[in-house]
Design an enzyme around this catalytic site. Sequence first.
Site, PDB file in Angstrom:
ATOM      1  N   ALA A  29       0.720   3.223   7.714  1.00 44.41           N
ATOM      2  CA  ALA A  29       0.888   4.578   7.687  1.00 44.41           C
ATOM      3  C   ALA A  29      -0.222   5.458   7.971  1.00 44.41           C
ATOM      4  O   ALA A  29      -0.201   6.697   8.377  1.00 44.41           O
ATOM      5  CB  ALA A  29       1.674   5.463   6.600  1.00 44.41           C
ATOM      6  N   ASN A  48       0.847  -1.304  -0.104  1.00 42.98           N
ATOM      7  CA  ASN A  48      -0.126  -0.163  -0.065  1.00 42.98           C
ATOM      8  C   ASN A  48       0.649   1.119  -0.025  1.00 42.98           C
ATOM      9  O   ASN A  48       0.910   2.006  -1.124  1.00 42.98           O
ATOM     10  CB  ASN A  48      -0.930   0.142   1.150  1.00 42.98           C
ATOM     11  CG  ASN A  48      -1.960   0.948   1.084  1.00 42.98           C
ATOM     12  OD1 ASN A  48      -1.968   2.034   0.466  1.00 42.98           O
ATOM     13  ND2 ASN A  48      -2.974   0.762   1.965  1.00 42.98           N
ATOM     14  N   ASP A  49       1.472   1.453   1.052  1.00 37.28           N
ATOM     15  CA  ASP A  49       2.258   2.754   1.105  1.00 37.28           C
ATOM     16  C   ASP A  49       3.232   3.055   0.173  1.00 37.28           C
ATOM     17  O   ASP A  49       3.712   4.004  -0.309  1.00 37.28           O
ATOM     18  CB  ASP A  49       2.833   3.048   2.666  1.00 37.28           C
ATOM     19  CG  ASP A  49       1.802   3.057   3.608  1.00 37.28           C
ATOM     20  OD1 ASP A  49       0.712   3.445   3.420  1.00 37.28           O
ATOM     21  OD2 ASP A  49       1.850   2.518   4.779  1.00 37.28           O
ATOM     22  N   VAL A  50       3.964   1.743  -0.181  1.00 39.72           N
ATOM     23  CA  VAL A  50       4.926   1.744  -1.049  1.00 39.72           C
ATOM     24  C   VAL A  50       4.747   2.198  -2.648  1.00 39.72           C
ATOM     25  O   VAL A  50       5.699   2.398  -3.306  1.00 39.72           O
ATOM     26  CB  VAL A  50       6.015   0.527  -0.817  1.00 39.72           C
ATOM     27  CG1 VAL A  50       6.548   0.207   0.094  1.00 39.72           C
ATOM     28  CG2 VAL A  50       5.264  -0.564  -1.539  1.00 39.72           C
TER      29      VAL A  50
END
Lengths: 476, 103
Positions: free
Chosen positions: A443, A402-404
């Site tokens: 995050a 997700n965040d990456v």
Amino acid sequence: MEFSILTLCYLIASVTFIIGLKMLSNPATARKGNLIAAAGMTLAILGTIFLYEEEGKKLGNYGWIFGGILIGSIIGTLAAKKIKMTAMPEMVSMFNGMGGACAALISIVEFQHISSAFSLSNQIAGLSSTTTGHVLIIVLGLIIGSVSFAGSMIAWGKLNGTIKDFSFKGQHIFNITLLLIILALAVYLIGWMPANGMLFFSIILVLSLLYGVFFVMPIGGADMPVVISLLNSFTGVAAACGGFLYDNKVMLTGGILVGAAGTLLTILMCKAMNRSLMNVLLGSFGGNTVSSGGGAKQQGAYKEITLSDAAVVISYANKVLIVPGYGLAVAQAQHACHELEKLLESKGVEVKYAIHPVAGRMPGHMNVLLAEADVSYDKLLEMEQANEEFNTTDVVLVLGANDVVNPAAKTDPASPIYGMPILDVELAKHCIVNKRSMKPGYAGIENDLFFQPKTSMLFGDAKKVLQDLIGEIKNL
Amino acid sequence: MNEILQWITLHQEMIYIVLLMIFVGIEVIGHVPSVLHTPLMSGANAIHGVVIIGAIIVMGKAESDNYLALSLGFLAVILGTLNVVGGFVVTDRMLEMFKKKKK
């Protein structure tokens, strides 16, 4: 110090630590390096048990020592063998905490020795510089050891999800004050050695434990690897304090070596995420940033894709890039993933993996997982290589990452992950994202990628979805 | 001031070790690829398990009627062993997976 076999044991052990660490930093020799360091450690431990002498007296209490080692070995081996690959990071944190606690306990016993010896003799005579030096090191070992222990336990709890991020207003000031109080008490204790020294010592112990808790609490879960690495180097320094205390060269060498290497490693990890250590420690991932990314973008619409459509899209593509993330690790879907890869290759689709350096919960997490499933090494692309290939890619399959892959890292300066290098999956022609739900990632921020027209969502557990997908492709 | 100088003179050997080890530690892992960050951290974690030597010494020196030292020392030995054994085994398990790649 006269020459003895023990000195030689310690010398050899120190060298194995250095060589072991050196070999650990190269993929080809890493495993051997670990074994060499372990062999050196065994030598040092056995040497200490059988050869250590102080004032001509050998050590006693063999039963207790062997009993302790036996219990520790059994629990340690079982825990380390049984733990799932996904839970590795927690385990490292846990073991690190044990080391910190060990250092703190040594300090407690040694302080008790000194303070009881001290109250026997008269206190007015003043302290010799050796005793002051001793107390200094004992207290230092206590503080660092207990901060490391408490911090590691919190990090452990955060990684396995039992402890949530927690911070309050002015926490940084609170933390700094707490640290200053600890230091002031320590200076008083060391310099003046009051009669009720044990009381001060206990207060320092409690406050240090508290500091450890508050130090790690506000730091976001995604940054735990960095914190663990930092606490790791703390424990190294605590071990080195023991080295000073007993005039023991292996403890000193090993401890400082880890302290220095651990600090550098911490900085390298931060660099891999393109953030500074300060930024991580001040907890910019903390509670207050969650709201900024959340509410505003939630109204966007996303579209879902059915399994059979996804199967068609993937199997008629020329090139597919798979982006694995924590979701893959949680679902233990690495084998299913490898199976999908083989199936697609047999249909003439080029399949590669795009690995973000901090995908998963630790750097290198994905490499370990995919290697476990026998995915060939040259199929794994590092972030820079992968980013060059996305614009020639037909389908990107995001598995639980997700965040990456969040474009906000490039476009939204207000985002807590702004500035972190990401995988540019949006450059590909089509993007299929597998997630369990629309919940934001670690995050705690929304991901614009999911609402883009090129993106379609495929909800469900990564392993199940992959298995169903394989079935669908076979039926085509 | 005098005391500090005296202390430094007394422990100069140790202080040299500390200074040199700081540089060795930094030098030795300077070029580690990010893939190996986790195993390296885990390996370093096992190495700082040398504290166990301190725990053994505490334990071995404790008089048999000093129950505080005995029990705390015993606990320290257990925890230290956990750190060493667990640390090395976990690292080995992680690296075992890297080895397969070479095939």
